[in-house]
Design an enzyme around this catalytic site. Structure first.
Site, PDB file in Angstrom:
ATOM      1  N   GLY A  21       0.815  -1.202   0.000  1.00  0.00           N
ATOM      2  CA  GLY A  21       0.000   0.000   0.000  1.00  0.00           C
ATOM      3  C   GLY A  21       0.848   1.250   0.000  1.00  0.00           C
ATOM      4  O   GLY A  21       2.013   1.235  -0.407  1.00  0.00           O
ATOM      5  N   SER A  22       0.293   2.336   0.485  1.00  0.00           N
ATOM      6  CA  SER A  22       0.957   3.628   0.454  1.00  0.00           C
ATOM      7  C   SER A  22       1.983   3.751   1.576  1.00  0.00           C
ATOM      8  O   SER A  22       1.969   2.995   2.560  1.00  0.00           O
ATOM      9  CB  SER A  22      -0.078   4.748   0.601  1.00  0.00           C
ATOM     10  OG  SER A  22      -0.679   4.687   1.883  1.00  0.00           O
ATOM     11  N   GLY A  40       1.784   2.299   5.294  1.00  0.00           N
ATOM     12  CA  GLY A  40       2.879   1.424   5.693  1.00  0.00           C
ATOM     13  C   GLY A  40       3.471   1.842   7.025  1.00  0.00           C
ATOM     14  O   GLY A  40       3.790   0.992   7.874  1.00  0.00           O
ATOM     15  N   GLU A  91       5.667  -3.381   1.099  1.00  0.00           N
ATOM     16  CA  GLU A  91       5.837  -3.047  -0.311  1.00  0.00           C
ATOM     17  C   GLU A  91       5.016  -1.795  -0.549  1.00  0.00           C
ATOM     18  O   GLU A  91       3.792  -1.851  -0.624  1.00  0.00           O
ATOM     19  CB  GLU A  91       5.377  -4.223  -1.190  1.00  0.00           C
ATOM     20  CG  GLU A  91       5.963  -4.153  -2.599  1.00  0.00           C
ATOM     21  CD  GLU A  91       5.059  -3.412  -3.562  1.00  0.00           C
ATOM     22  OE1 GLU A  91       5.228  -2.168  -3.655  1.00  0.00           O
ATOM     23  OE2 GLU A  91       4.215  -4.034  -4.191  1.00  0.00           O
ATOM     24  N   CYS A 149       2.387  -0.655  -9.098  1.00  0.00           N
ATOM     25  CA  CYS A 149       3.498  -0.096  -8.331  1.00  0.00           C
ATOM     26  C   CYS A 149       4.737   0.084  -9.184  1.00  0.00           C
ATOM     27  O   CYS A 149       5.552   0.963  -8.933  1.00  0.00           O
ATOM     28  CB  CYS A 149       3.810  -0.982  -7.137  1.00  0.00           C
ATOM     29  SG  CYS A 149       4.236  -2.676  -7.585  1.00  0.00           S
TER      30      CYS A 149
END
Length: 531
Positions: free
Chosen positions: A229-230, A234, A251, A285
């Protein structure tokens, strides 16, 4: 694969909604509703997963392979249905949905072929302990908690869940509230495979809900968290993991550079740039969000790209007309892309193709921006939309400096006909991966680890590193020879310290003279001990 996502609220507010209304991003059609699971439900599911994992951890790799083989066969046999499911849930074209299935199938093929070898106990040197043997063992952690974004509904579930169960773990997977409609169908895939092989369906459970549900999973006591995620979310996950000291793989997306040198095959580079910016409407991503093109070929590169992008069709993927680019999955993401493009244009960039919202609903036109620079937010913030931002650079030195002028560090790509040049540039880019003369193919080479540095997170998925990341990596020392003389340190013997100091010199000195001095010190210490 990452996506900007709604805030992960860690303080448990009252649940105002008991269901999530799932809609088709391209048409607005109501697909159905799924339940919002609260903290109590998450804990109950964790207890069931732990019970299932106790039996599963004792299974052989042959038994685990049979389950994964059934999952792979199911995906292959129902690929059309699953692609249509992805298209309706995420708004992407059928072709892009098929691209999502490809790494899913490849990951399962790799695990079927290589997981047992990767997790086999490894003999290592025991150093000076010649009478001992040493090895590394890989034991299941227990229950792996996974929090998924919305851009790849099937892949984001299977990619971490398959290595988790191959390593002997259970998995609790919280899917995004924006792509929850597909959760029941994906759960069915796991249930059928596990039930057919005589295992508990509680081993893999999909969880639906908003931010508080994800927060409950992070703090539930699972044995590891895999979060995609963002950066903001995170950080929240990492903070929430502290109380239980839960290890985390993060990630957190990227702002990946693509460098196109003056000797590149431009047709190859342009088409890879199109894949890197328009696949899933740019919502991946590893998107090529910063394209640096050498001045000598800049205009030709832009012209080739503009001819193609200007002809692309956009619309509902499952409508009557074939389309090239689908919808944005999350409503707010259209606003983000619009803000970044408008800011760039206001600062001097030119949208030579697209640049606006298109149609009613969640669409943004495939866009080419030129005359961009690093003063613009679109070259620094994750765009996550169908935008090709192209910047003219003088040479290799400037391209590398700009590529590294970024808070992220996930993936990257370089295009050149000169092999040595490509390798040289790749070595200097700060990222978790670099692909030369292609886009994102490292994700298909499943022996390779996948992950990033800097703001793109830490930890690795895929390959042996990803599998072992699902394990307790345990060191074991055992007897090689029946040598059981005790190392007697207590009570302290006369001259023990001098003996130890001499031994250190003997073993570790870099010169013969130093080793000889060690022998002398040992001899003197032994003589003193006898007095």
């Amino acid at each position: 694969m990452d996506s900007p996502s709604t805030p992960l609220t860690l303080a448990p507010p009252p649940q105002e909604r008991t269901t999530i209304r799932c809609t088709d991003p391209a048409t607005g059609e109501l697909l159905g509703e799924v339940p919002v699971m609260d903290g109590a439900e998450v804990q109950a599911r964790l207890e069931r997963a732990r019970a299932a994992q106790l039996a599963w951890r004792e299974t052989s790799f042959a038994q685990r392979r049979r389950v994964v083989r059934r999952i792979l066969d199911h995906v292959l046999e129902h690929s059309d249905e699953l692609c249509r499911m992805i298209a309706r849930d995420a708004g992407k074209t059928l072709e892009n949905a098929a691209v999502e299935l490809w790494p899913v199938c490849e990951a399962m093929r790799w695990n079927l072929a290589h997981a047992e070898k990767a997790l086999r106990p490894q003999k290592v040197s025991s150093g000076l302990l010649v009478h001992k043997s040493a090895r590394v063992e890989y034991h299941p952690l227990g229950v792996i908690g996974v929090i998924c974004p919305w851009n790849f509904p099937l892949q984001n579930v299977l990619a971490p869940a398959i290595p988790a169960i191959m390593a002997g773990n259970a998995a609790l997977v919280k899917v995004s509230e924006w792509t929850s409609w597909s959760a029941a169908r994906i759960q069915q895939i796991f249930d059928e495979a596990l039930r057919a092989e005589g295992h508990s369906v509680d081993l893999v459970q999909l969880i639906t809900g908003y931010g508080p549900t994800g927060a409950a999973l992070v703090t539930s006591g699972v044995d590891k968290i895999v979060f995609t995620g963002s950066i903001g979310n995170g950080k929240r996950v990492l903070q929430a993991s502290v109380d239980n000291l839960t290890p985390v793989i993060l990630e957190l997306g990227g702002k990946d550079p693509m460098i196109v040198c003056d000797d590149a095959d431009l047709e190859q580079a342009v088409h890879n740039a199109l894949v890197g910016t328009l696949t899933s409407a740019g919502q991946l991503c590893m998107a090529a969000e910063r394209i640096y093109v050498f001045a000598a070929v800049h205009d030709e590169f832009v012209a080739m790209a503009a001819r193609i992008v200007g002809q692309l069709r956009q619309g509902a993927p499952l409508g009557d007309q074939r389309v090239d680019v689908g919808a944005m999955t999350m409503p707010g993401q259209v606003d983000i892309v619009e803000r970044l493009v408008d800011d760039a244009v206001a600062r001097g960039a030119r949208a030579i193709v697209g640049g606006k919202r298109s149609r009613a609903g969640q669409f943004f036109q495939p866009t080419i921006l030129v005359d961009v620079d690093h003063s613009m937010a679109i070259m620094r913030e994750e765009t996550f939309g169908p935008v090709m931002a192209i910047m003219r650079v003088r040479d290799e030195h400037e391209a590398i400096a700009l590529a590294n002028d970024c808070a992220y560090g996930l993936s990257s790509s370089v295009f050149t006909r000169d092999h040595a040049r490509g390798e040289r540039i790749a070595r200097q880019i700060v990222a978790g991966s670099t692909v030369i003369n292609d886009f994102a193919m490292h994700y298909m080479a499943q022996d390779l680890p996948f992950g990033g540095v800097r703001g793109s997170g830490f930890g690795r998925l895929n390959g042996p590193e990803g599998l072992r990341g699902m394990c307790n990596v345990k060191a074991v020392v055992s007897d090689r020879l029946p040598f059981h003389n005790a190392l007697k340190m207590y009570p302290v013997q006369p001259a023990a310290y001098d003996t130890a100091r001499g031994v250190f010199k003997l073993l570790y000195s870099g010169s013969l003279v130093g080793r000889a001095r060690g022998l002398v010190d040992i001899g003197r210490a032994l003589l003193r001990r006898r007095r």
